[in-house]
Design an enzyme around this catalytic site. Structure first.
Site, mmCIF file in Angstrom:
data_model
loop_
_atom_site.group_PDB
_atom_site.id
_atom_site.type_symbol
_atom_site.label_atom_id
_atom_site.label_comp_id
_atom_site.label_asym_id
_atom_site.label_seq_id
_atom_site.Cartn_x
_atom_site.Cartn_y
_atom_site.Cartn_z
ATOM 1 N N SER A 73 -20.801 28.699 -3.245
ATOM 2 C CA SER A 73 -19.949 28.233 -2.152
ATOM 3 C C SER A 73 -19.367 29.372 -1.326
ATOM 4 C CB SER A 73 -18.806 27.377 -2.718
ATOM 5 O OG SER A 73 -18.065 28.101 -3.693
ATOM 6 N N ASP A 238 -7.453 25.169 -0.609
ATOM 7 C CA ASP A 238 -7.743 24.694 -1.961
ATOM 8 C C ASP A 238 -7.349 25.707 -3.034
ATOM 9 O OD1 ASP A 238 -9.680 26.641 -1.726
ATOM 10 O OD2 ASP A 238 -11.394 25.288 -1.948
ATOM 11 N N HIS A 241 -11.191 28.993 -2.670
ATOM 12 C CA HIS A 241 -12.104 29.668 -1.750
ATOM 13 C C HIS A 241 -11.324 30.519 -0.754
ATOM 14 C CE1 HIS A 241 -14.612 26.199 -3.105
ATOM 15 N NE2 HIS A 241 -15.521 27.153 -3.155
#
Length: 336
Positions: A73, A238, A241
Site C-alpha cells: 500500500s 488512518d 499510512h
C-alpha cells in the site's frame, strides 16, 4: 540475525524464531488493541500511471524513461487523494526533472500485498518485452511483519523478484521494511518488538537485494526521526499510512538513489556522505537503523554505504505534477 535470515533465504530452511511463547501471547494481545486504534483506509489509492515531464519530449525529442513501481500500500500511495501525491508520481516527476526527459510510470503495487505477491507483480511488469522498465522501485515488508511471514521466506521472495528484474537489465531500488515502531498508537512492549522485527527484516532484505545486484534505501522510521517527531503531519488520517507530506519525505530520500542508478546524479553532490566500503551485513545493519541510507554492491561480500538527502540540481516545479492525460496509461494496479 540479519545474516542468519538472509542465509536461510539463500540456502533454504525454515523461519527463524524471534519470539518466545510468553512474548508471542503478549504480542498478540497488543496487536489486537493496535488494530482497534490504527484505522485502515478502504479507499483505493489514486491512479498515477502515465507520462510525466512530457514537455521534455517536445523540447528534446528524447524517448521516455520507463519507471515501474511494485510493492504494497505504501508503494501504491494508499492514504492520499491526488495522483500527484503518491510516491510513484513524485519520483516520476523528480526523475523527469533531473534527466530532462519524459518518464512513463506504471504502478502495479497492491494494498495489503506481502512479498509473496511480488512474483505476480514482476510478471505484469515484464509481460511486454517491448516496454521493459529501465528502473523499478519496490516497497515491501510491513505486511510480512504484521502477518508473521517467516523472515527467511520474505527475503527469499524479494530476492527472487530482484533477480528476475535484474536479468532483464533493469535497475532495481528497494525501499526496505519501514520501522513499524514509529506508528503512534502502538504502545510498549509491542512498539519495541515491532521496531526490532522490522529492522531485522530490513537489514536482511538489504543483504538479499545487494547480493542480487540491486540497491536499497532504508525507510527506517519511514524516514528518519521526522515521522517520530511529527506524526500528526507525516501520518495520514488512518494513523498508519503516510500523509502527502510523509510520501514527499520518502520520495526525497529515494530520488537520489533512483537517479544515480541511471547515472544521472552528480557525483559531487554535497548532500551525499560516503561511509565507505563495509561488509554487506555491517552495512545492512547500519542502514536499517537510519532512514534514507543507501546500500549498493561493491565487490564480493562488500557493500558501499551512502547517506543522502534531497536533490539540489533541478527545480521540480519545471515538471508537470500529474501525468499527461493525452498519453496512454497502463492498466490500474490489480486489487485496488
Amino acid at each position: 540475525m540479519a545474516r542468519r535470515i538472509a542465509a536461510a533465504a539463500a540456502y533454504g530452511g525454515g523461519g527463524i524464531g524471534l519470539l518466545g511463547g510468553v512474548t508471542a501471547v503478549l504480542l498478540l494481545t497488543e496487536v489486537s488493541h493496535a488494530k482497534r486504534v490504527v484505522g485502515g483506509s478502504d479507499d483505493p489509492p489514486p491512479r498515477a500511471d502515465g507520462r510525466y515531464g512530457f514537455a521534455f519530449a517536445r523540447r528534446t525529442g528524447q524517448s521516455p524513461l520507463r519507471l515501474a513501481f511494485l510493492g504494497d500500500s505504501t508503494a501504491a500511495g494508499q492514504g492520499v487523494h491526488r495522483p500527484s501525491q503518491t510516491p510513484g508520481a513524485l519520483l516520476a516527476s523528480g526523475l523527469a526533472a533531473v534527466a530532462e526527459r519524459p518518464v512513463d510510470l506504471r504502478n502495479v503495487a497492491l494494498p495489503g500485498a506481502q512479498s509473496s505477491d511480488l512474483e505476480r507483480q514482476v510478471t505484469l511488469v515484464l509481460e511486454d518485452p517491448d516496454l521493459l522498465p529501465d528502473v523499478c522501485v519496490i516497497m515491501i515488508g510491513a505486511n510480512d511483519v504484521t502477518r508473521r511471514m517467516p523472515p527467511a521466506k520474505s527475503v527469499r521472495l524479494l530476492s527472487d523478484a530482484v533477480r528476475r528484474l535484474r536479468d532483464t537489465g533493469c535497475e532495481v531500488i528497494v525501499g526496505t521494511c519501514p520501522d513499524l515502531g514509529t506508528i503512534e498508537p502502538v504502545y510498549q512492549p509491542l512498539r519495541w518488538i515491532a521496531r526490532r522485527l522490522s529492522r531485522q527484516l530490513a537489514a536482511a532484505q538489504t543483504i538479499g537485494v545487494v547480493e542480487q545486484g540491486g540497491r536499497t534505501v532504508s525507510l527506517g522510521d519511514l524516514l528518519g526521526p521526522e515521522f517520530a517527531a511529527n506524526p500528526r503531519e507525516l501520518f495520514g488520517p488512518d494513523n498508519y499510512h503516510p500523509s502527502a507530506e510523509g510520501y514527499a519525505t520518502a520520495a526525497m530520500a529515494v530520488l537520489p538513489t533512483l537517479c544515480d542508478s541511471l547515472g544521472l546524479w552528480p557525483e559531487e553532490a554535497p548532500e551525499m556522505l560516503d561511509e565507505g566500503i563495509l561488509p554487506v551485513a555491517t552495512a545492512a545493519a547500519e542502514a536499517a537503523a537510519e532512514g534514507g541510507t543507501e546500500v549498493t554492491a561493491a565487490r564480493g561480500p562488500w557493500a558501499r554505504l551512502l547517506r543522502r538527502q534531497g536533490p539540489t540540481t533541478k527545480e521540480p516545479a519545471a515538471v508537470s505534477g500529474s501525468p499527461d492525460t493525452s498519453s496512454p496509461t497502463s492498466p490500474p494496479p490489480s486489487g485496488c
